[in-house]
Design a protein around this motif. Structure first.
Motif, PDB file in Angstrom:
ATOM      1  N   ILE A  24       0.834  -1.206   0.000  1.00 10.07           N
ATOM      2  CA  ILE A  24       0.000   0.000   0.000  1.00 10.07           C
ATOM      3  C   ILE A  24       0.870   1.258   0.000  1.00 10.07           C
ATOM      4  O   ILE A  24       0.567   2.232  -0.687  1.00 10.07           O
ATOM      5  CB  ILE A  24      -0.975  -0.005   1.202  1.00 10.07           C
ATOM      6  CG1 ILE A  24      -1.870  -1.245   1.185  1.00 10.07           C
ATOM      7  CG2 ILE A  24      -1.801   1.268   1.247  1.00 10.07           C
ATOM      8  CD1 ILE A  24      -2.668  -1.436  -0.079  1.00 10.07           C
ATOM      9  N   ILE A  25       1.964   1.236   0.750  1.00  5.59           N
ATOM     10  CA  ILE A  25       2.904   2.365   0.741  1.00  5.59           C
ATOM     11  C   ILE A  25       3.449   2.566  -0.676  1.00  5.59           C
ATOM     12  O   ILE A  25       3.494   3.692  -1.187  1.00  5.59           O
ATOM     13  CB  ILE A  25       4.044   2.138   1.750  1.00  5.59           C
ATOM     14  CG1 ILE A  25       3.512   2.202   3.188  1.00  5.59           C
ATOM     15  CG2 ILE A  25       5.165   3.165   1.544  1.00  5.59           C
ATOM     16  CD1 ILE A  25       4.475   1.660   4.233  1.00  5.59           C
ATOM     17  N   LEU A  26       3.846   1.478  -1.318  1.00  4.06           N
ATOM     18  CA  LEU A  26       4.355   1.564  -2.689  1.00  4.06           C
ATOM     19  C   LEU A  26       3.290   2.112  -3.630  1.00  4.06           C
ATOM     20  O   LEU A  26       3.577   2.958  -4.475  1.00  4.06           O
ATOM     21  CB  LEU A  26       4.830   0.193  -3.172  1.00  4.06           C
ATOM     22  CG  LEU A  26       6.074  -0.347  -2.489  1.00  4.06           C
ATOM     23  CD1 LEU A  26       6.315  -1.791  -2.908  1.00  4.06           C
ATOM     24  CD2 LEU A  26       7.277   0.506  -2.803  1.00  4.06           C
ATOM     25  N   ARG A  27       2.064   1.618  -3.479  1.00  2.00           N
ATOM     26  CA  ARG A  27       0.952   2.108  -4.314  1.00  2.00           C
ATOM     27  C   ARG A  27       0.852   3.624  -4.215  1.00  2.00           C
ATOM     28  O   ARG A  27       0.734   4.318  -5.225  1.00  2.00           O
ATOM     29  CB  ARG A  27      -0.352   1.456  -3.849  1.00  2.00           C
ATOM     30  CG  ARG A  27      -1.595   1.984  -4.571  1.00  2.00           C
ATOM     31  CD  ARG A  27      -2.850   1.794  -3.778  1.00  2.00           C
ATOM     32  NE  ARG A  27      -2.837   2.599  -2.550  1.00  2.00           N
ATOM     33  CZ  ARG A  27      -3.736   2.477  -1.589  1.00  2.00           C
ATOM     34  NH1 ARG A  27      -4.698   1.591  -1.673  1.00  2.00           N
ATOM     35  NH2 ARG A  27      -3.667   3.253  -0.507  1.00  2.00           N
ATOM     36  N   ASP A  61      16.112  -1.564   1.792  1.00  2.00           N
ATOM     37  CA  ASP A  61      16.094  -2.428   0.606  1.00  2.00           C
ATOM     38  C   ASP A  61      16.341  -1.652  -0.687  1.00  2.00           C
ATOM     39  O   ASP A  61      16.345  -2.229  -1.768  1.00  2.00           O
ATOM     40  CB  ASP A  61      14.762  -3.177   0.508  1.00  2.00           C
ATOM     41  CG  ASP A  61      14.651  -4.302   1.529  1.00  2.00           C
ATOM     42  OD1 ASP A  61      15.691  -4.821   1.976  1.00  2.00           O
ATOM     43  OD2 ASP A  61      13.505  -4.664   1.876  1.00  2.00           O
ATOM     44  N   GLY A  62      16.513  -0.343  -0.580  1.00  2.00           N
ATOM     45  CA  GLY A  62      16.795   0.468  -1.761  1.00  2.00           C
ATOM     46  C   GLY A  62      15.572   0.775  -2.597  1.00  2.00           C
ATOM     47  O   GLY A  62      15.682   1.163  -3.759  1.00  2.00           O
ATOM     48  N   ILE A  63      14.374   0.640  -2.006  1.00  2.00           N
ATOM     49  CA  ILE A  63      13.127   0.867  -2.731  1.00  2.00           C
ATOM     50  C   ILE A  63      12.650   2.309  -2.564  1.00  2.00           C
ATOM     51  O   ILE A  63      12.131   2.915  -3.484  1.00  2.00           O
ATOM     52  CB  ILE A  63      12.032  -0.114  -2.235  1.00  2.00           C
ATOM     53  CG1 ILE A  63      12.485  -1.561  -2.398  1.00  2.00           C
ATOM     54  CG2 ILE A  63      10.707   0.142  -2.928  1.00  2.00           C
ATOM     55  CD1 ILE A  63      12.766  -1.987  -3.810  1.00  2.00           C
ATOM     56  N   VAL A  64      12.837   2.843  -1.367  1.00  3.26           N
ATOM     57  CA  VAL A  64      12.367   4.184  -1.028  1.00  3.26           C
ATOM     58  C   VAL A  64      13.563   5.084  -0.731  1.00  3.26           C
ATOM     59  O   VAL A  64      14.544   4.654  -0.125  1.00  3.26           O
ATOM     60  CB  VAL A  64      11.423   4.119   0.207  1.00  3.26           C
ATOM     61  CG1 VAL A  64      11.172   5.493   0.794  1.00  3.26           C
ATOM     62  CG2 VAL A  64      10.110   3.461  -0.175  1.00  3.26           C
ATOM     63  N   ILE A  65      13.451   6.318  -1.166  1.00  2.00           N
ATOM     64  CA  ILE A  65      14.453   7.346  -0.854  1.00  2.00           C
ATOM     65  C   ILE A  65      13.829   8.289   0.170  1.00  2.00           C
ATOM     66  O   ILE A  65      12.714   8.789  -0.026  1.00  2.00           O
ATOM     67  CB  ILE A  65      14.855   8.132  -2.115  1.00  2.00           C
ATOM     68  CG1 ILE A  65      15.509   7.201  -3.130  1.00  2.00           C
ATOM     69  CG2 ILE A  65      15.764   9.303  -1.750  1.00  2.00           C
ATOM     70  CD1 ILE A  65      15.673   7.818  -4.499  1.00  2.00           C
ATOM     71  N   ARG A  66      14.546   8.500   1.255  1.00  5.56           N
ATOM     72  CA  ARG A  66      14.105   9.410   2.321  1.00  5.56           C
ATOM     73  C   ARG A  66      14.961  10.660   2.233  1.00  5.56           C
ATOM     74  O   ARG A  66      16.171  10.605   2.358  1.00  5.56           O
ATOM     75  CB  ARG A  66      14.281   8.737   3.681  1.00  5.56           C
ATOM     76  CG  ARG A  66      13.856   9.575   4.854  1.00  5.56           C
ATOM     77  CD  ARG A  66      14.021   8.753   6.141  1.00  5.56           C
ATOM     78  NE  ARG A  66      13.560   9.472   7.294  1.00  5.56           N
ATOM     79  CZ  ARG A  66      14.338  10.140   8.128  1.00  5.56           C
ATOM     80  NH1 ARG A  66      15.659  10.168   7.933  1.00  5.56           N
ATOM     81  NH2 ARG A  66      13.840  10.780   9.157  1.00  5.56           N
ATOM     82  N   LYS A  67      14.308  11.800   2.014  1.00  3.32           N
ATOM     83  CA  LYS A  67      15.032  13.063   1.905  1.00  3.32           C
ATOM     84  C   LYS A  67      14.636  13.967   3.060  1.00  3.32           C
ATOM     85  O   LYS A  67      13.458  14.275   3.251  1.00  3.32           O
ATOM     86  CB  LYS A  67      14.722  13.747   0.571  1.00  3.32           C
ATOM     87  CG  LYS A  67      15.527  15.002   0.357  1.00  3.32           C
ATOM     88  CD  LYS A  67      15.335  15.560  -1.033  1.00  3.32           C
ATOM     89  CE  LYS A  67      16.198  16.805  -1.206  1.00  3.32           C
ATOM     90  NZ  LYS A  67      16.027  17.399  -2.519  1.00  3.32           N
ATOM     91  N   VAL A  68      15.645  14.371   3.838  1.00  2.41           N
ATOM     92  CA  VAL A  68      15.425  15.236   4.994  1.00  2.41           C
ATOM     93  C   VAL A  68      15.902  16.639   4.638  1.00  2.41           C
ATOM     94  O   VAL A  68      17.023  16.820   4.170  1.00  2.41           O
ATOM     95  CB  VAL A  68      16.201  14.721   6.231  1.00  2.41           C
ATOM     96  CG1 VAL A  68      15.961  15.627   7.426  1.00  2.41           C
ATOM     97  CG2 VAL A  68      15.826  13.284   6.548  1.00  2.41           C
ATOM     98  N   GLU A  82      14.821   4.287  -8.299  1.00  3.72           N
ATOM     99  CA  GLU A  82      14.678   3.615  -9.601  1.00  3.72           C
ATOM    100  C   GLU A  82      14.253   2.162  -9.385  1.00  3.72           C
ATOM    101  O   GLU A  82      13.387   1.646 -10.096  1.00  3.72           O
ATOM    102  CB  GLU A  82      16.009   3.677 -10.361  1.00  3.72           C
ATOM    103  CG  GLU A  82      15.938   3.107 -11.753  1.00  3.72           C
ATOM    104  CD  GLU A  82      17.248   3.234 -12.518  1.00  3.72           C
ATOM    105  OE1 GLU A  82      17.488   2.380 -13.387  1.00  3.72           O
ATOM    106  OE2 GLU A  82      18.024   4.160 -12.239  1.00  3.72           O
ATOM    107  N   LYS A  83      14.850   1.518  -8.396  1.00  2.00           N
ATOM    108  CA  LYS A  83      14.491   0.128  -8.063  1.00  2.00           C
ATOM    109  C   LYS A  83      13.025   0.060  -7.627  1.00  2.00           C
ATOM    110  O   LYS A  83      12.299  -0.855  -8.006  1.00  2.00           O
ATOM    111  CB  LYS A  83      15.420  -0.374  -6.950  1.00  2.00           C
ATOM    112  CG  LYS A  83      15.236  -1.812  -6.557  1.00  2.00           C
ATOM    113  CD  LYS A  83      16.275  -2.183  -5.502  1.00  2.00           C
ATOM    114  CE  LYS A  83      16.139  -3.590  -4.993  1.00  2.00           C
ATOM    115  NZ  LYS A  83      17.129  -3.890  -3.936  1.00  2.00           N
ATOM    116  N   GLY A  84      12.577   1.033  -6.850  1.00  3.57           N
ATOM    117  CA  GLY A  84      11.184   1.083  -6.422  1.00  3.57           C
ATOM    118  C   GLY A  84      10.236   1.311  -7.586  1.00  3.57           C
ATOM    119  O   GLY A  84       9.172   0.697  -7.670  1.00  3.57           O
TER     120      GLY A  84
END
Length: 108
Positions: A24-27, A61-68, A82-84
């Motif tokens: 659901i997060i990915l969606r 897992d390299g699916i999500v990028i977190r930007k602070v 890109e992997k995500g």
């Protein structure tokens, strides 16, 4: 603790999208970058703790990028790497399957 994977590509993919919350997060991230509160509102039924844990795992897992952003109050955005983004097709197949079968009665 690092994950270990078998050589099976299906098992590898399943381990990344291993629960309903991650899917659901990915969606929701497939439609674009979101802040934590936006995800919290759109992923109905998830606790703050579980959302945070799943976002961290997806980041590891390299699916999500977190930007602070260095602002006060803190601003954090989540987007797909890109992997995500490569999981778009997987989720599209899941959506098509659900659209086709979700309204059919399941009889044992």
């Amino acid at each position: 603790m690092a994950k270990t994977y078998t050589s099976c590509p299906v098992e590898y993919t399943a381990s990344i999208i291993s629960n309903k919350w991650k899917i659901i997060i990915l969606r929701d991230l497939l439609t674009g970058t979101k802040r934590y509160n936006e995800l919290s509102r759109s992923v109905v039924g998830i606790s703050a703790k579980v959302l945070t844990e799943n976002l961290r795992e997806l980041e590891q897992d390299g699916i999500v990028i977190r930007k602070v952003y260095p602002v006060v109050p803190p601003k954090v955005e989540y987007s797909l790497s890109e992997k995500g983004q490569a999981l778009r097709e997987v989720l599209a197949c899941m959506k098509a399957f659900g659209e086709k079968y979700k309204d059919q009665d399941v009889k044992s």
